[in-house]
Design an enzyme around this catalytic site. Structure first.
Site, short mmCIF file in Angstrom:
data_model
loop_
_atom_site.label_atom_id
_atom_site.label_comp_id
_atom_site.label_asym_id
_atom_site.label_seq_id
_atom_site.Cartn_x
_atom_site.Cartn_y
_atom_site.Cartn_z
N ASP A 1 -9.78 -5.48 -0.55
CA ASP A 1 -8.83 -5.12 0.20
C ASP A 1 -9.66 -4.22 1.50
O ASP A 1 -9.96 -3.27 1.31
CB ASP A 1 -7.74 -4.16 -0.68
CG ASP A 1 -6.73 -3.52 0.23
OD1 ASP A 1 -6.51 -3.82 1.37
OD2 ASP A 1 -6.03 -2.91 -0.12
N ASP B 1 0.74 -1.15 -0.09
CA ASP B 1 0.01 -0.17 -0.01
C ASP B 1 0.96 1.24 -0.09
O ASP B 1 1.60 1.57 0.97
CB ASP B 1 -0.81 0.01 1.29
CG ASP B 1 -2.04 -0.72 1.22
OD1 ASP B 1 -2.74 -1.07 -0.11
OD2 ASP B 1 -2.37 -1.78 2.19
#
Length: 222
Positions: free
Chosen positions: A173, A36
């Site tokens: 996610d 991320d």
């Protein structure tokens, strides 16, 4: 129905021991390592940049799944195309989504479009012919350990007809756990990103294997 892929999120690991986190992902049979990238503007948190992605690329031969949660990704996108396998950009973050997807593909990676929980699935309609995968946020982006947003299941189910005709993997996610992995898979998710539910556990490799088994139960049910 292709086998589910499990992508441990390195954001939830101990930053002082990232090499151990990568080794745990391999030991657990992870298919991808999710990274991320947050810029402190598109989301409140500041995390990895391209130098960390380059370092991770050198540190493991596992496929890297880069999730760009940054404003104007077109300005720095090339720096992330360093031999990684998947790159996702948010539809909310750029006025040049087609251009970003084209650049990712030309850089040798799977081009993904990501959407936040408040963004409807129809926001992807204009790029269904240009994406190689889609990423659906099941928490509001910015922090790990958040509770899964239950309406995500219906969003994924509704997305399937829109993507018909192409085998486009759907990645989910945020808030994926051992307890909801089967439901995520049953709704149509192909890639499960798991952060705290892997690296927040005493035995991360065992946690990866357990999430895969739980998701596989949904495959058997189908």
């Amino acid at each position: 129905m292709s086998a589910v892929r499990i992508a441990p999120s390195i954001l939830a690991a101990d930053f002082a021991r990232l090499s151990d986190a990568l080794a745990a992902a391999r030991e657990g049979g992870a298919d991808l390592v999710h990274v991320d990238v947050m810029d402190g503007r598109f989301v409140p948190t500041l995390t990895f940049g391209w130098t960390m992605v380059e370092a991770l690329r050198k540190a493991t031969d596992l496929p890297l799944d880069i999730h760009l949660m940054i404003d104007r990704p077109e300005e720095t996108l090339d720096r992330y195309l360093c031999g990684v396998q998947l790159v996702s950009v948010h539809v909310e973050s750029t006025a040049h989504l087609h251009r970003c997807l084209e650049r990712i593909r030309s850089g040798g990676a799977s081009a993904g479009a990501a959407i936040n929980p408040a963004t409807p699935a129809r926001a992807l309609e204009a790029v269904t012919g240009d994406v190689d995968h889609v990423l659906v946020m099941s928490v509001n982006p910015g922090w790990g350990g958040q509770k899964f947003i239950g309406s995500t299941y219906d969003k994924i189910r509704g997305m399937k007809p829109m993507l018909s005709g192409r085998e486009i993997p759907i990645e989910i996610d945020g808030g994926v756990t051992l307890e909801n992995a089967a439901a995520c898979r049953a709704a149509g998710a192909d890639i499960l990103v798991a952060g705290t539910s892997v690296y927040g556990q005493p035995d991360p490799p065992a946690a990866i294997r357990a999430i895969r088994r739980a998701a596989a139960a949904a495959e058997v049910a189908k």
